[in-house]
Design a protein around this motif. Structure first.
Motif, PDB file in Angstrom:
ATOM      1  N   ASN A 153      -1.558   4.668   9.381  1.00 27.08           N
ATOM      2  CA  ASN A 153      -0.709   5.879   9.370  1.00 27.08           C
ATOM      3  C   ASN A 153       0.739   5.584   9.751  1.00 27.08           C
ATOM      4  O   ASN A 153       1.351   6.326  10.523  1.00 27.08           O
ATOM      5  N   ALA A 154       1.278   4.499   9.221  1.00 28.05           N
ATOM      6  CA  ALA A 154       2.707   4.209   9.431  1.00 28.05           C
ATOM      7  C   ALA A 154       3.528   5.297   8.733  1.00 28.05           C
ATOM      8  O   ALA A 154       3.096   5.878   7.743  1.00 28.05           O
ATOM      9  N   GLU A 155       4.707   5.546   9.256  1.00 29.40           N
ATOM     10  CA  GLU A 155       5.562   6.591   8.667  1.00 29.40           C
ATOM     11  C   GLU A 155       6.459   6.047   7.569  1.00 29.40           C
ATOM     12  O   GLU A 155       7.013   6.809   6.775  1.00 29.40           O
ATOM     13  N   VAL A 156       6.605   4.715   7.524  1.00 25.53           N
ATOM     14  CA  VAL A 156       7.509   4.103   6.543  1.00 25.53           C
ATOM     15  C   VAL A 156       7.192   2.612   6.435  1.00 25.53           C
ATOM     16  O   VAL A 156       6.687   2.006   7.377  1.00 25.53           O
ATOM     17  N   ILE A 157       7.464   2.053   5.249  1.00 23.26           N
ATOM     18  CA  ILE A 157       7.441   0.599   5.091  1.00 23.26           C
ATOM     19  C   ILE A 157       8.891   0.126   5.035  1.00 23.26           C
ATOM     20  O   ILE A 157       9.682   0.655   4.250  1.00 23.26           O
ATOM     21  N   LEU A 158       9.229  -0.824   5.876  1.00 20.40           N
ATOM     22  CA  LEU A 158      10.558  -1.430   5.811  1.00 20.40           C
ATOM     23  C   LEU A 158      10.426  -2.767   5.106  1.00 20.40           C
ATOM     24  O   LEU A 158       9.756  -3.671   5.608  1.00 20.40           O
ATOM     25  N   LYS A 159      11.021  -2.856   3.927  1.00 20.43           N
ATOM     26  CA  LYS A 159      10.924  -4.098   3.145  1.00 20.43           C
ATOM     27  C   LYS A 159      12.227  -4.882   3.334  1.00 20.43           C
ATOM     28  O   LYS A 159      13.291  -4.471   2.881  1.00 20.43           O
ATOM     29  N   ALA A 160      12.117  -5.982   4.062  1.00 24.15           N
ATOM     30  CA  ALA A 160      13.302  -6.786   4.383  1.00 24.15           C
ATOM     31  C   ALA A 160      13.627  -7.724   3.226  1.00 24.15           C
ATOM     32  O   ALA A 160      12.750  -8.421   2.721  1.00 24.15           O
ATOM     33  N   ASP A 206       0.949   7.332  -4.426  1.00 26.73           N
ATOM     34  CA  ASP A 206      -0.246   8.177  -4.310  1.00 26.73           C
ATOM     35  C   ASP A 206      -0.367   8.792  -2.919  1.00 26.73           C
ATOM     36  O   ASP A 206      -0.959   9.852  -2.747  1.00 26.73           O
ATOM     37  N   ASN A 207       0.183   8.111  -1.917  1.00 25.60           N
ATOM     38  CA  ASN A 207       0.044   8.580  -0.537  1.00 25.60           C
ATOM     39  C   ASN A 207       1.359   9.044   0.074  1.00 25.60           C
ATOM     40  O   ASN A 207       1.447   9.287   1.269  1.00 25.60           O
ATOM     41  N   ASN A 208       2.392   9.127  -0.790  1.00 25.59           N
ATOM     42  CA  ASN A 208       3.700   9.640  -0.385  1.00 25.59           C
ATOM     43  C   ASN A 208       4.261   8.932   0.850  1.00 25.59           C
ATOM     44  O   ASN A 208       4.745   9.562   1.783  1.00 25.59           O
ATOM     45  N   LEU A 209       4.176   7.614   0.823  1.00 20.06           N
ATOM     46  CA  LEU A 209       4.696   6.808   1.935  1.00 20.06           C
ATOM     47  C   LEU A 209       6.065   6.247   1.554  1.00 20.06           C
ATOM     48  O   LEU A 209       6.177   5.506   0.585  1.00 20.06           O
ATOM     49  N   PRO A 210       7.130   6.622   2.268  1.00 14.35           N
ATOM     50  CA  PRO A 210       8.461   6.127   1.892  1.00 14.35           C
ATOM     51  C   PRO A 210       8.627   4.635   2.175  1.00 14.35           C
ATOM     52  O   PRO A 210       7.996   4.081   3.081  1.00 14.35           O
ATOM     53  N   MET A 211       9.471   4.000   1.361  1.00 16.85           N
ATOM     54  CA  MET A 211       9.817   2.584   1.556  1.00 16.85           C
ATOM     55  C   MET A 211      11.329   2.487   1.711  1.00 16.85           C
ATOM     56  O   MET A 211      12.065   3.146   0.976  1.00 16.85           O
ATOM     57  N   VAL A 212      11.776   1.700   2.657  1.00 19.10           N
ATOM     58  CA  VAL A 212      13.208   1.442   2.798  1.00 19.10           C
ATOM     59  C   VAL A 212      13.445  -0.043   2.539  1.00 19.10           C
ATOM     60  O   VAL A 212      12.848  -0.896   3.188  1.00 19.10           O
ATOM     61  N   ILE A 234      16.246   3.969  -0.079  1.00 19.85           N
ATOM     62  CA  ILE A 234      14.966   4.588   0.272  1.00 19.85           C
ATOM     63  C   ILE A 234      14.246   5.012  -1.007  1.00 19.85           C
ATOM     64  O   ILE A 234      14.843   5.588  -1.904  1.00 19.85           O
ATOM     65  N   VAL A 235      12.973   4.652  -1.083  1.00 23.63           N
ATOM     66  CA  VAL A 235      12.139   5.046  -2.224  1.00 23.63           C
ATOM     67  C   VAL A 235      11.138   6.060  -1.718  1.00 23.63           C
ATOM     68  O   VAL A 235      10.398   5.819  -0.765  1.00 23.63           O
ATOM     69  N   LYS A 236      11.147   7.239  -2.347  1.00 18.37           N
ATOM     70  CA  LYS A 236      10.214   8.283  -1.922  1.00 18.37           C
ATOM     71  C   LYS A 236       9.818   9.141  -3.108  1.00 18.37           C
ATOM     72  O   LYS A 236      10.332   8.951  -4.217  1.00 18.37           O
ATOM     73  N   GLY A 237       8.948  10.106  -2.876  1.00 22.50           N
ATOM     74  CA  GLY A 237       8.428  10.910  -3.984  1.00 22.50           C
ATOM     75  C   GLY A 237       9.372  12.006  -4.413  1.00 22.50           C
ATOM     76  O   GLY A 237      10.418  12.237  -3.794  1.00 22.50           O
ATOM     77  N   GLY A 238       9.031  12.679  -5.532  1.00 19.47           N
ATOM     78  CA  GLY A 238       9.800  13.843  -5.993  1.00 19.47           C
ATOM     79  C   GLY A 238      11.162  13.478  -6.530  1.00 19.47           C
ATOM     80  O   GLY A 238      11.444  12.317  -6.817  1.00 19.47           O
ATOM     81  N   ASP A 239      12.020  14.470  -6.644  1.00 25.31           N
ATOM     82  CA  ASP A 239      13.365  14.244  -7.175  1.00 25.31           C
ATOM     83  C   ASP A 239      14.216  13.583  -6.106  1.00 25.31           C
ATOM     84  O   ASP A 239      14.135  13.924  -4.936  1.00 25.31           O
ATOM     85  N   THR A 240      15.075  12.668  -6.536  1.00 21.25           N
ATOM     86  CA  THR A 240      16.012  12.075  -5.568  1.00 21.25           C
ATOM     87  C   THR A 240      17.111  13.092  -5.275  1.00 21.25           C
ATOM     88  O   THR A 240      17.621  13.730  -6.170  1.00 21.25           O
ATOM     89  N   GLU A 241      17.405  13.214  -3.980  1.00 23.50           N
ATOM     90  CA  GLU A 241      18.435  14.171  -3.615  1.00 23.50           C
ATOM     91  C   GLU A 241      19.810  13.622  -3.923  1.00 23.50           C
ATOM     92  O   GLU A 241      20.047  12.450  -3.741  1.00 23.50           O
TER      93      GLU A 241
END
Length: 241
Positions: A153-160, A206-212, A234-241
């Motif tokens: 249940n991490a809130e985000v993946i940080l991809k270095a 599928d699980n709406n987990l954001p990636m930075v 940041i990569v996340k679901g839905g429309d990009t703001e």
């Protein structure tokens, strides 16, 4: 001081540990990364890590030269264990409690991966390093990072990475390349952007987990991300703001 993310999964490539030497583990580099992780832990953030093995052995590269893919992938998983133990050592030298959990059982050097135990370690403020990928050939450490992030249940993946986000083209080669501050999972998949591989990206979608996706070479960036600073992509679901 506001904290945006309380539980993170940090994905490091094996190459990140090699520094400029390109192979193996550079003690100076791994010590620097460990001190940044320590800063974040001291803010009260729970940190899990997944480290690739590309600085030691690449399963896909070996299989393209004729080695059996499954055997090559298992060798790659063992390379991630070497990196994980090196990172554990670097963190513990700086006084950070860590546990290495391996998807392939090797009792002398690591705990077996047990989800509830991993979560318990995180709750106690320990850094948990997940090694040996998913334990299955044909799956990358990117996919392992997405899977473990979901499980704990991490809130985000940080991809270095070595660049400060995702660009429309390779910024090293194309001076017209433009940085994209936000992307949707679908855009990443449709445009074939090299963020995470398609399996990992689909899992996050599928699980709406954001990636930075951010630049690890800039000191203090891990802390900036957990504090909600707008760095990287940041990569996340839905429309990009």
């Amino acid at each position: 001081m506001a904290i945006e993310y309380r539980r993170i999964l940090l994905k490091l490539s094996g190459e990140a540990l090699a520094g400029d030497q390109g192979y193996g583990i550079d003690p100076q580099v791994i010590t620097g990364i460990a001190s940044e992780i320590k800063e974040v832990v001291e803010l009260g953030v729970q940190v899990a890590l997944v480290i690739g093995g590309g600085n030691i052995f690449r399963g896909l590269a070996a299989s393209s030269k004729g080695m059996d893919r499954a055997s090559a992938d298992y060798m790659g998983m063992l390379a991630t264990c070497m990196n994980s133990l090196a990172m554990q050592d670097a963190l513990e030298k700086q006084g950070v409690d860590t546990r290495v959990q391996s998807a392939i059982e090797m009792q002398q050097i690591a705990e077996p991966y047990i989800r509830r135990r991993a979560v318990r370690h995180l709750e106690k403020g320990r850094v948990v390093i997940f090694s040996a990928g998913t334990g299955n050939p044909y799956f990358t450490t990117d996919t392992a990072a997405s899977l473990r992030a979901m499980e704990i249940n991490a809130e985000v993946i940080l991809k270095a990475t070595k660049v400060d986000g995702v660009y429309t083209a390779d910024p090293m080669k194309d001076s017209d390349a433009v940085k994209l501050p936000t992307l949707t999972y679908l855009e990443v998949l449709q445009k074939g952007l090299q963020v995470m591989d398609a399996t990992a990206t689909s899992l996050c979608m599928d699980n709406n987990l954001p990636m930075v996706i951010f630049d690890l070479t800039q000191r203090g960036n891990i802390r900036k991300v957990v504090q909600g600073d707008q760095i990287g992509t940041i990569v996340k679901g839905g429309d990009t703001e």
